[in-house]
Every structure is written in structure tokens, then in C-alpha cells.
Design a protein around this motif. Structure first.
Motif, PDB file in Angstrom:
ATOM      1  N   MET A   1      47.419  35.369  37.409  1.00 11.53           N
ATOM      2  CA  MET A   1      46.554  36.222  38.203  1.00 11.53           C
ATOM      3  C   MET A   1      45.383  36.682  37.333  1.00 11.53           C
ATOM      4  O   MET A   1      45.575  37.151  36.221  1.00 11.53           O
ATOM      5  N   LEU A   2      44.205  36.549  37.866  1.00 12.38           N
ATOM      6  CA  LEU A   2      43.006  37.050  37.202  1.00 12.38           C
ATOM      7  C   LEU A   2      42.827  38.521  37.565  1.00 12.38           C
ATOM      8  O   LEU A   2      42.911  38.882  38.739  1.00 12.38           O
ATOM      9  N   VAL A   3      42.614  39.368  36.589  1.00 11.57           N
ATOM     10  CA  VAL A   3      42.408  40.796  36.825  1.00 11.57           C
ATOM     11  C   VAL A   3      41.020  41.154  36.328  1.00 11.57           C
ATOM     12  O   VAL A   3      40.681  40.898  35.173  1.00 11.57           O
ATOM     13  N   LEU A   4      40.207  41.737  37.210  1.00 12.00           N
ATOM     14  CA  LEU A   4      38.836  42.128  36.872  1.00 12.00           C
ATOM     15  C   LEU A   4      38.634  43.611  37.139  1.00 12.00           C
ATOM     16  O   LEU A   4      39.246  44.159  38.049  1.00 12.00           O
ATOM     17  N   SER A   5      37.766  44.228  36.389  1.00 12.74           N
ATOM     18  CA  SER A   5      37.350  45.603  36.660  1.00 12.74           C
ATOM     19  C   SER A   5      35.975  45.549  37.299  1.00 12.74           C
ATOM     20  O   SER A   5      35.092  44.823  36.840  1.00 12.74           O
ATOM     21  N   ARG A   6      35.787  46.306  38.356  1.00 11.15           N
ATOM     22  CA  ARG A   6      34.499  46.376  39.047  1.00 11.15           C
ATOM     23  C   ARG A   6      34.199  47.836  39.347  1.00 11.15           C
ATOM     24  O   ARG A   6      35.098  48.630  39.603  1.00 11.15           O
ATOM     25  N   LYS A   7      32.942  48.181  39.339  1.00 11.41           N
ATOM     26  CA  LYS A   7      32.503  49.511  39.716  1.00 11.41           C
ATOM     27  C   LYS A   7      31.925  49.443  41.121  1.00 11.41           C
ATOM     28  O   LYS A   7      31.701  48.364  41.666  1.00 11.41           O
ATOM     29  N   GLU A   8      31.647  50.612  41.691  1.00  6.93           N
ATOM     30  CA  GLU A   8      31.053  50.672  43.023  1.00  6.93           C
ATOM     31  C   GLU A   8      29.771  49.839  43.064  1.00  6.93           C
ATOM     32  O   GLU A   8      28.987  49.842  42.115  1.00  6.93           O
ATOM     33  N   ASP A   9      29.586  49.106  44.131  1.00  5.60           N
ATOM     34  CA  ASP A   9      28.436  48.219  44.380  1.00  5.60           C
ATOM     35  C   ASP A   9      28.458  46.939  43.543  1.00  5.60           C
ATOM     36  O   ASP A   9      27.498  46.174  43.572  1.00  5.60           O
ATOM     37  N   GLU A  10      29.528  46.694  42.798  1.00  2.00           N
ATOM     38  CA  GLU A  10      29.668  45.430  42.077  1.00  2.00           C
ATOM     39  C   GLU A  10      30.522  44.484  42.913  1.00  2.00           C
ATOM     40  O   GLU A  10      31.262  44.905  43.794  1.00  2.00           O
ATOM     41  N   ALA A  11      30.405  43.193  42.636  1.00  2.00           N
ATOM     42  CA  ALA A  11      31.073  42.200  43.464  1.00  2.00           C
ATOM     43  C   ALA A  11      31.769  41.136  42.629  1.00  2.00           C
ATOM     44  O   ALA A  11      31.514  40.990  41.433  1.00  2.00           O
ATOM     45  N   VAL A  12      32.641  40.402  43.299  1.00  2.00           N
ATOM     46  CA  VAL A  12      33.267  39.195  42.772  1.00  2.00           C
ATOM     47  C   VAL A  12      32.898  38.085  43.748  1.00  2.00           C
ATOM     48  O   VAL A  12      32.995  38.259  44.964  1.00  2.00           O
ATOM     49  N   VAL A  13      32.470  36.941  43.217  1.00  2.00           N
ATOM     50  CA  VAL A  13      31.973  35.856  44.063  1.00  2.00           C
ATOM     51  C   VAL A  13      32.826  34.604  43.852  1.00  2.00           C
ATOM     52  O   VAL A  13      33.163  34.259  42.720  1.00  2.00           O
ATOM     53  N   PHE A  14      33.158  33.944  44.962  1.00  2.00           N
ATOM     54  CA  PHE A  14      33.835  32.648  44.954  1.00  2.00           C
ATOM     55  C   PHE A  14      32.827  31.644  45.505  1.00  2.00           C
ATOM     56  O   PHE A  14      32.815  31.345  46.709  1.00  2.00           O
ATOM     57  N   PRO A  15      31.927  31.129  44.664  1.00  2.00           N
ATOM     58  CA  PRO A  15      30.806  30.330  45.160  1.00  2.00           C
ATOM     59  C   PRO A  15      31.214  29.050  45.894  1.00  2.00           C
ATOM     60  O   PRO A  15      30.575  28.692  46.879  1.00  2.00           O
ATOM     61  N   GLU A  16      32.268  28.396  45.460  1.00  2.00           N
ATOM     62  CA  GLU A  16      32.690  27.163  46.126  1.00  2.00           C
ATOM     63  C   GLU A  16      33.214  27.421  47.534  1.00  2.00           C
ATOM     64  O   GLU A  16      33.198  26.545  48.387  1.00  2.00           O
ATOM     65  N   LEU A  17      33.693  28.633  47.782  1.00  2.00           N
ATOM     66  CA  LEU A  17      34.254  28.988  49.087  1.00  2.00           C
ATOM     67  C   LEU A  17      33.283  29.775  49.955  1.00  2.00           C
ATOM     68  O   LEU A  17      33.566  30.022  51.119  1.00  2.00           O
ATOM     69  N   GLY A  18      32.174  30.220  49.370  1.00  2.00           N
ATOM     70  CA  GLY A  18      31.220  31.032  50.131  1.00  2.00           C
ATOM     71  C   GLY A  18      31.724  32.431  50.411  1.00  2.00           C
ATOM     72  O   GLY A  18      31.382  33.024  51.432  1.00  2.00           O
ATOM     73  N   ILE A  19      32.530  32.973  49.495  1.00  2.00           N
ATOM     74  CA  ILE A  19      33.137  34.290  49.693  1.00  2.00           C
ATOM     75  C   ILE A  19      32.642  35.262  48.624  1.00  2.00           C
ATOM     76  O   ILE A  19      32.592  34.929  47.449  1.00  2.00           O
ATOM     77  N   THR A  20      32.275  36.469  49.063  1.00  2.00           N
ATOM     78  CA  THR A  20      31.908  37.557  48.163  1.00  2.00           C
ATOM     79  C   THR A  20      32.745  38.772  48.530  1.00  2.00           C
ATOM     80  O   THR A  20      32.878  39.118  49.696  1.00  2.00           O
ATOM     81  N   VAL A  21      33.332  39.408  47.513  1.00  2.00           N
ATOM     82  CA  VAL A  21      34.096  40.644  47.699  1.00  2.00           C
ATOM     83  C   VAL A  21      33.354  41.731  46.939  1.00  2.00           C
ATOM     84  O   VAL A  21      33.151  41.621  45.733  1.00  2.00           O
TER      85      VAL A  21
END
Length: 80
Positions: A1-21
């Protein structure tokens, strides 16, 4: 499992799937997330997915649309 820290207004992108969280809001221990994805990608909360899987195990159909949602869809398609 990949674990990332993000702050408010930051995102994680899955470019091959066209998904942004995106982290929309953080209040105490609650984090609000926003999801951008192609329309054909299903996104469920974990507990909803478990309920769907439990229903499938009991032979229920996931294609059943509740009556109130059917009415909303009919109203939307009629331009109301």
C-alpha cells in the motif's frame, strides 16, 4: 500500500486512469475528498462496497435503482 501525506487543496493523480483525488477540507479527524474520474469509473465508500459485495453473495442485483432515484432520472431526462 502506498501511503501519502496531503494538505488541504492538494491532490493525488492517477494519470493513466484519468482520476484525481483532491483533499477538499480537513476538520478534526474528518477529511473530505473530491474525486474527478471518467463517468464509467465507479467510486464507492468502503462500507458501501462491502454492502454491495454482501448483497451479491446473497444473490441480489446491483442493477436495481431505488424508486426515488428512478424518478429523479426521469425528471432530469425530461428537462425538469
Amino acid at each position: 500500500m502506498l501511503v501519502l501525506s496531503r494538505k488541504e487543496d492538494e491532490a493525488v493523480v492517477f494519470p493513466e486512469l484519468g482520476i484525481t483525488v483532491k483533499v477538499i477540507d480537513i476538520r478534526g479527524t474528518t477529511v473530505r475528498l473530491g474525486f474527478e474520474a471518467p463517468r464509467d469509473i465507479r467510486i464507492h465508500r468502503g462500507e458501501v462496497q462491502l454492502a454491495i459485495e454482501a448483497g451479491l453473495a446473497q444473490g441480489e442485483s446491483i442493477l436495481t435503482i431505488p424508486q426515488d432515484q428512478k424518478e429523479e432520472q426521469n425528471n432530469d431526462s425530461a428537462g425538469i
